[in-house]
Scaffold this motif. Structure first.
Motif, short mmCIF file in Angstrom:
data_model
loop_
_atom_site.label_atom_id
_atom_site.label_comp_id
_atom_site.label_asym_id
_atom_site.label_seq_id
_atom_site.Cartn_x
_atom_site.Cartn_y
_atom_site.Cartn_z
N VAL A 268 0.86 -1.18 0.00
CA VAL A 268 0.00 0.00 0.00
C VAL A 268 0.90 1.24 0.00
CG1 VAL A 268 -2.00 -1.04 1.15
CG2 VAL A 268 -0.17 -0.05 2.52
N TYR A 269 0.37 2.32 -0.51
CA TYR A 269 1.15 3.55 -0.59
C TYR A 269 0.33 4.69 0.02
CZ TYR A 269 3.63 0.53 -3.78
OH TYR A 269 4.31 -0.54 -4.31
N PRO A 270 0.30 4.75 1.34
CA PRO A 270 -0.53 5.77 2.00
C PRO A 270 -0.02 7.18 1.73
CG PRO A 270 0.14 4.03 3.54
CD PRO A 270 0.97 3.87 2.31
N THR A 271 -0.89 8.13 1.93
CA THR A 271 -0.48 9.53 1.95
C THR A 271 0.03 9.82 3.36
OG1 THR A 271 -2.12 10.12 0.29
CG2 THR A 271 -1.22 11.91 1.62
N TRP A 272 1.34 9.84 3.52
CA TRP A 272 1.92 10.00 4.84
C TRP A 272 1.89 11.47 5.27
CZ3 TRP A 272 2.43 5.61 7.23
CH2 TRP A 272 2.79 4.44 6.55
N THR A 273 1.47 11.73 6.48
CA THR A 273 1.66 13.04 7.09
C THR A 273 3.00 13.02 7.81
OG1 THR A 273 0.57 12.41 9.16
CG2 THR A 273 -0.82 13.31 7.40
N THR A 274 3.68 14.15 7.85
CA THR A 274 5.01 14.20 8.44
C THR A 274 5.11 15.28 9.50
OG1 THR A 274 5.74 15.63 6.62
CG2 THR A 274 6.20 13.28 6.41
N GLN A 275 5.93 15.00 10.49
CA GLN A 275 6.24 15.94 11.55
C GLN A 275 7.70 15.70 11.91
OE1 GLN A 275 4.93 15.13 15.71
NE2 GLN A 275 3.72 17.00 15.50
N ALA A 276 8.48 16.79 11.98
CA ALA A 276 9.91 16.62 12.21
C ALA A 276 10.44 17.69 13.15
CB ALA A 276 10.67 16.68 10.88
N TRP A 277 11.53 17.36 13.85
CA TRP A 277 12.18 18.29 14.77
C TRP A 277 13.65 17.93 14.89
CZ3 TRP A 277 8.77 14.48 15.86
CH2 TRP A 277 9.17 13.47 16.75
N ALA A 278 14.42 18.87 15.42
CA ALA A 278 15.87 18.66 15.58
C ALA A 278 16.21 18.50 17.05
CB ALA A 278 16.64 19.83 14.99
N ASN A 279 17.24 17.70 17.31
CA ASN A 279 17.77 17.52 18.66
C ASN A 279 19.27 17.81 18.66
OD1 ASN A 279 15.50 16.27 20.36
ND2 ASN A 279 15.50 14.96 18.55
N VAL A 280 19.71 18.58 19.63
CA VAL A 280 21.14 18.85 19.81
C VAL A 280 21.51 18.46 21.23
CG1 VAL A 280 22.99 20.55 19.74
CG2 VAL A 280 21.04 20.76 18.16
N ASN A 281 22.37 17.45 21.37
CA ASN A 281 22.83 17.01 22.68
C ASN A 281 24.29 17.34 22.86
OD1 ASN A 281 20.29 15.98 23.07
ND2 ASN A 281 20.93 13.86 23.39
N GLY A 282 24.61 17.98 23.99
CA GLY A 282 25.98 18.26 24.37
C GLY A 282 26.42 17.34 25.48
N PRO A 283 27.54 17.64 26.11
CA PRO A 283 28.07 16.77 27.18
C PRO A 283 27.04 16.51 28.28
CG PRO A 283 29.69 18.42 26.56
CD PRO A 283 28.43 18.78 25.84
N GLY A 284 26.78 15.23 28.54
CA GLY A 284 25.87 14.82 29.60
C GLY A 284 24.41 14.76 29.22
N ASP A 285 24.05 15.20 28.02
CA ASP A 285 22.65 15.22 27.60
C ASP A 285 22.18 13.85 27.14
OD1 ASP A 285 22.63 17.93 28.15
OD2 ASP A 285 23.08 18.50 26.08
N ALA A 286 20.87 13.61 27.26
CA ALA A 286 20.27 12.34 26.87
C ALA A 286 18.81 12.56 26.52
CB ALA A 286 20.40 11.32 28.01
#
Length: 221
Positions: A90-108
């Motif tokens: 099947v080839y659905p019409t996909w909806t998309t949602q995106a974001w960026a993550n920036v991790n520095g020292p000690g981040d999780a």
């Protein structure tokens, strides 16, 4: 005793796909600049991030053509991984949602899942050195959806076969620039603490359905 023939099937497998996107060096240089400029001008959204910076979820709007390339590739992979209940493509019409993550020292990023979507995924812009130095941590970890399983009773045992090693625990993916991977949105996952001195930059996204295929055949092409 005569040899016993055993038929073993790996039931209830969880599909995870990985692909190396071409032109990663040029794409990632542009994305790194855009993401860090955005981070400098905007406070972090608080979501799964334990420290670090989490952008708004409108990356597709401000990320330009390079983000469009990533999401187009993600939709192609999703189409190859999705079928109807009869096993037909099947080839659905996909909806998309995106974001960026920036991790520095000690981040999780704490353990979570992505409700309201079918597929989720990550693309790595900068690994912060994780790819070549395992001591830096920062791995993406997926938790066994079957729960602790036999590890609760017999932690020294596992299921036979290549896929049985992580039963009751988790599997990790080590970041490296240009890597794109998809997984079911219901799969619990987390990012282990990053112990490097640079920046670990990634793009996360969700693929959902405008309508379920069974509700309206017009979503199929």
């Amino acid at each position: 005793m005569a040899r016993i023939e055993i038929n073993i099937r790996g039931l209830f497998a969880t599909p995870v796909a990985a692909v190396e996107l071409p032109d990663a060096e040029a794409r990632n240089a542009e994305l790194r600049r855009l993401i860090l400029e955005r981070r400098a001008a905007n406070p972090s959204v608080q979501a799964s991030n334990a420290g670090g910076w989490h952008s708004d979820r409108a990356l597709e709007e401000w990320g330009g053509a390079r983000v469009g390339e990533i999401l187009a590739a993600a939709r192609q992979v999703a189409n190859r991984m999705t079928a109807d209940r009869k096993g037909q493509p099947v080839y659905p019409t996909w909806t998309t949602q995106a974001w960026a993550n920036v991790n520095g020292p000690g981040d999780a990023n704490i353990c979570h899942y992505h409700p309201g979507s079918f597929w989720s995924g990550t693309y790595y812009v900068d690994d912060g050195g994780c790819a070549t130095d395992p001591a830096l941590g920062g791995e993406f970890e997926m938790i066994d959806p079957r729960g602790p399983g036999p590890g609760m009773y017999a932690p020294a045992l596992k299921f036979a076969g290549e896929d049985g090693a992580s039963v009751g625990s988790g599997e990790t993916i080590r970041p490296r620039p240009g890597l794109l991977f998809l997984f079911p949105s219901w799969l619990f996952h987390q990012v282990r603490p990053y112990r490097g001195s640079q920046l670990r930059i990634s793009i996360a996204f969700n693929l959902g359905l405008a309508q379920h295929p069974g509700q309206d055949e017009s979503v199929l092409s």
